[in-house]
Design a protein around this motif. Structure first.
Motif, PDB file in Angstrom:
ATOM      1  N   ARG A 178      28.909  47.586   6.043  1.00  0.00           N
ATOM      2  CA  ARG A 178      29.604  48.859   6.232  1.00  0.00           C
ATOM      3  C   ARG A 178      29.469  49.733   4.991  1.00  0.00           C
ATOM      4  N   SER A 179      29.744  49.170   3.822  1.00  0.00           N
ATOM      5  CA  SER A 179      29.653  49.958   2.589  1.00  0.00           C
ATOM      6  C   SER A 179      28.204  50.301   2.256  1.00  0.00           C
ATOM      7  N   LEU A 180      27.266  49.453   2.655  1.00  0.00           N
ATOM      8  CA  LEU A 180      25.857  49.777   2.445  1.00  0.00           C
ATOM      9  C   LEU A 180      25.464  50.988   3.274  1.00  0.00           C
ATOM     10  N   LYS A 181      25.895  51.031   4.519  1.00  0.00           N
ATOM     11  CA  LYS A 181      25.561  52.183   5.368  1.00  0.00           C
ATOM     12  C   LYS A 181      26.199  53.463   4.837  1.00  0.00           C
ATOM     13  N   LEU A 182      27.410  53.359   4.281  1.00  0.00           N
ATOM     14  CA  LEU A 182      28.037  54.531   3.665  1.00  0.00           C
ATOM     15  C   LEU A 182      27.213  55.016   2.477  1.00  0.00           C
ATOM     16  N   ALA A 183      26.735  54.064   1.647  1.00  0.00           N
ATOM     17  CA  ALA A 183      25.919  54.432   0.487  1.00  0.00           C
ATOM     18  C   ALA A 183      24.620  55.097   0.928  1.00  0.00           C
ATOM     19  N   LEU A 184      24.012  54.580   1.993  1.00  0.00           N
ATOM     20  CA  LEU A 184      22.775  55.168   2.503  1.00  0.00           C
ATOM     21  C   LEU A 184      23.031  56.570   3.031  1.00  0.00           C
ATOM     22  N   ASN A 185      24.140  56.753   3.697  1.00  0.00           N
ATOM     23  CA  ASN A 185      24.473  58.075   4.255  1.00  0.00           C
ATOM     24  C   ASN A 185      24.759  59.088   3.149  1.00  0.00           C
ATOM     25  N   GLU A 186      25.519  58.664   2.135  1.00  0.00           N
ATOM     26  CA  GLU A 186      25.893  59.584   1.062  1.00  0.00           C
ATOM     27  C   GLU A 186      24.708  59.937   0.170  1.00  0.00           C
ATOM     28  N   SER A 187      23.803  58.985  -0.020  1.00  0.00           N
ATOM     29  CA  SER A 187      22.658  59.227  -0.904  1.00  0.00           C
ATOM     30  C   SER A 187      21.495  59.904  -0.200  1.00  0.00           C
ATOM     31  N   SER A 188      21.472  59.806   1.133  1.00  0.00           N
ATOM     32  CA  SER A 188      20.354  60.319   1.946  1.00  0.00           C
ATOM     33  C   SER A 188      19.030  59.647   1.579  1.00  0.00           C
ATOM     34  N   LEU A 189      19.120  58.442   1.052  1.00  0.00           N
ATOM     35  CA  LEU A 189      17.933  57.677   0.684  1.00  0.00           C
ATOM     36  C   LEU A 189      17.617  56.639   1.743  1.00  0.00           C
ATOM     37  N   PRO A 190      16.336  56.311   1.938  1.00  0.00           N
ATOM     38  CA  PRO A 190      16.012  55.160   2.773  1.00  0.00           C
ATOM     39  C   PRO A 190      16.407  53.870   2.050  1.00  0.00           C
ATOM     40  N   LEU A 191      16.589  52.813   2.813  1.00  0.00           N
ATOM     41  CA  LEU A 191      17.088  51.555   2.254  1.00  0.00           C
ATOM     42  C   LEU A 191      16.254  51.052   1.089  1.00  0.00           C
TER      43      LEU A 191
END
Length: 455
Positions: A178-191
């Motif tokens: 969950r927190s990883l997906k939030l980080a991906l969304n906030e950063s707009s970076l690919p994994l």
């Protein structure tokens, strides 16, 4: 507040000799660490040393001989590191009880015997099932130095009083999916880009160095597949015949395309897993016992789908990310949670690799990983004779097949239809492992380990 994951991807994928990360690589690292601690003692203390003893407890005692733990401990005390110890050196360590081994305690020679590595079956109530206790003793048997190590899976070790390693802080902290997906969304970076930035911050290394190390890990995986496909004869221990080359030959002759596809995947998984069982050099993914699953899907992508190196790199980063989530929130040690933490985790990681290499969105990557892990829940660790041969080699093939099917299901689903999330399944795995009887946790005292037919 739950701490973020600060483990490096390159710690999850360790290179070393088989057959077990928790029973071979971990004990070797622990023994070498103890050797260096002894070398750091004052000369006056070292001069009083009369004996060095290592006691193996729990699963290390129960299945250690079948996993080469005795040899691994002695190799570590001879200053061998898993990353550089050759299979030839490890197999050459003489285990005859009275065999002397010349140790270097730092300017002072010291002799210990193979019999000084002791299998101790006494119940000690240790917090971890893989515990070893090395002691440097004086002539009266009093300890000059003693440490209690836990080999916690994947080649990781912990010991009481261990100082916290200094490392950088992740740029984008997360502790679960969950927190990883939030980080991906906030950063707009690919994994893969987010993880590379975190890896650089944690290790202080450049991205070029990190990618080169990931390439080396994949090269070790591929080399294990290639050696396993060409090898013949029987594996040490139970004398199980190697089957990878047979599966490969049958794959080429299979009538159907589906049969050829599955047999090739099986052959690649068998090949790497058989190399591990033979004590060859493998990469933990996330453990040695499960080191055939990810190499199998990488071989499939490389040989049959002609994916390029950059695609494979992105895939292995995604796999490692999922492996870190499993390790951080549950376990990857068979002695803690059974085989669901080894083959289950490897299949989960491989499904994520396949999904990310296919450019699926992050929700589909999670779905693939969740499906693969969910359908390994409750899987026991019950090696026959204490050897990583039966059922572990076949389980690597089954883990690879389940990973591919999980990827296929995730690739055709619509977003929002999957009810379970990866975080929930990881929690379920941990709870299942806690409830699982100790006889199903790498002790060879239950399940298939007691069901082998008499010859």
């Amino acid at each position: 507040m739950i701490p973020p994951i600060n483990t490096s991807l390159l710690e999850l994928f360790r290179i070393g000799p088989g057959p077990s990360s928790s029973h071979t690589i971990g004990p070797m690292r622990a023994a070498r660490d103890f050797l260096h601690a002894v070398r750091a003692l004052p000369e006056a203390t070292k001069s009083r040393a009369a004996r060095l003893e290592v006691r193996l407890y729990g699963s290390l005692a129960a299945t250690g001989p079948g996993h080469g733990t005795n040899r691994a401990v002695l190799a570590g005390l001879l200053d061998q590191a898993p990353e550089t110890c050759t299979p030839e050196f490890l197999q050459g360590v003489n285990l005859a009880p009275d065999t002397p081994h010349e140790l270097d305690l730092g300017g002072r020679g010291f002799v210990m015997h193979s019999s000084d590595v002791v299998l101790d079956f006494a119940e000690q109530g240790f917090s971890h099932g893989n515990t070893l206790v090395p002691r440097l003793l004086d002539e009266q048997g009093r300890p000059l130095l003693e440490r209690r190590y836990a080999s916690v899976g994947g080649g990781f070790i912990q010991w009481e009083g261990q100082p916290e390693e200094r490392r950088g802080e992740p740029v984008f902290p997360f502790f679960d999916m969950r927190s990883l997906k939030l980080a991906l969304n906030e950063s707009s970076l690919p994994l893969h880009e987010l993880m590379l930035m975190n890896e650089a911050a944690l290790t202080g290394r450049g991205q070029g160095e990190i990618l080169a190390d990931l390439d080396r890990i994949m090269d070790v995986m591929d080399a294990a597949v290639q050696r396993g496909l060409s090898a013949r004869g029987k594996l040490p221990g139970l004398g199980l015949a190697r089957k990878a080359h047979i599966l490969l030959a049958r794959a080429s002759a299979a009538d159907s395309g589906a049969g050829r596809f599955l047999l090739h995947l099986d052959a690649y998984a068998f090949a790497a897993a058989e190399e591990n069982a033979a004590g060859g050099i493998v990469a933990t993914a996330p453990t040695s016992g499960s080191s055939g699953v990810i190499p199998a899907v990488l071989a499939l992508l490389r040989r049959h789908q002609l994916r390029d190196r950059d695609t494979l790199r992105r895939g292995i980063i995604a796999a490692g990310t999922i492996g870190l989530l499993v390790r951080h929130n549950a376990s990857i040690a068979g002695a803690e949670v059974g085989c669901q933490g080894e083959i289950g985790a490897a299949s989960c990681m491989a499904a994520a690799l396949l999904a990310y290499a296919a450019d699926l969105p992050i929700w589909a990557v999670e779905t693939a990983a969740e499906i693969a892990l969910e359908h390994h829940l409750g899987l026991t660790c019950d090696p026959v004779g204490g050897f990583v041969q039966i059922p572990c080699i076949e389980r690597n093939a089954m883990g690879a097949v389940k990973a591919y099917n999980a990827f296929l299901i995730a690739s055709v689903e619509d977003q929002g239809l999957n009810v379970m999330g990866l975080d929930g399944v990881i929690r379920a795995m941990l709870e299942t492992g806690r409830d699982m009887s100790a006889k199903y946790k790498e002790t060879a005292t239950g399940g298939l380990a007691l069901s082998r037919p008499a010859c």
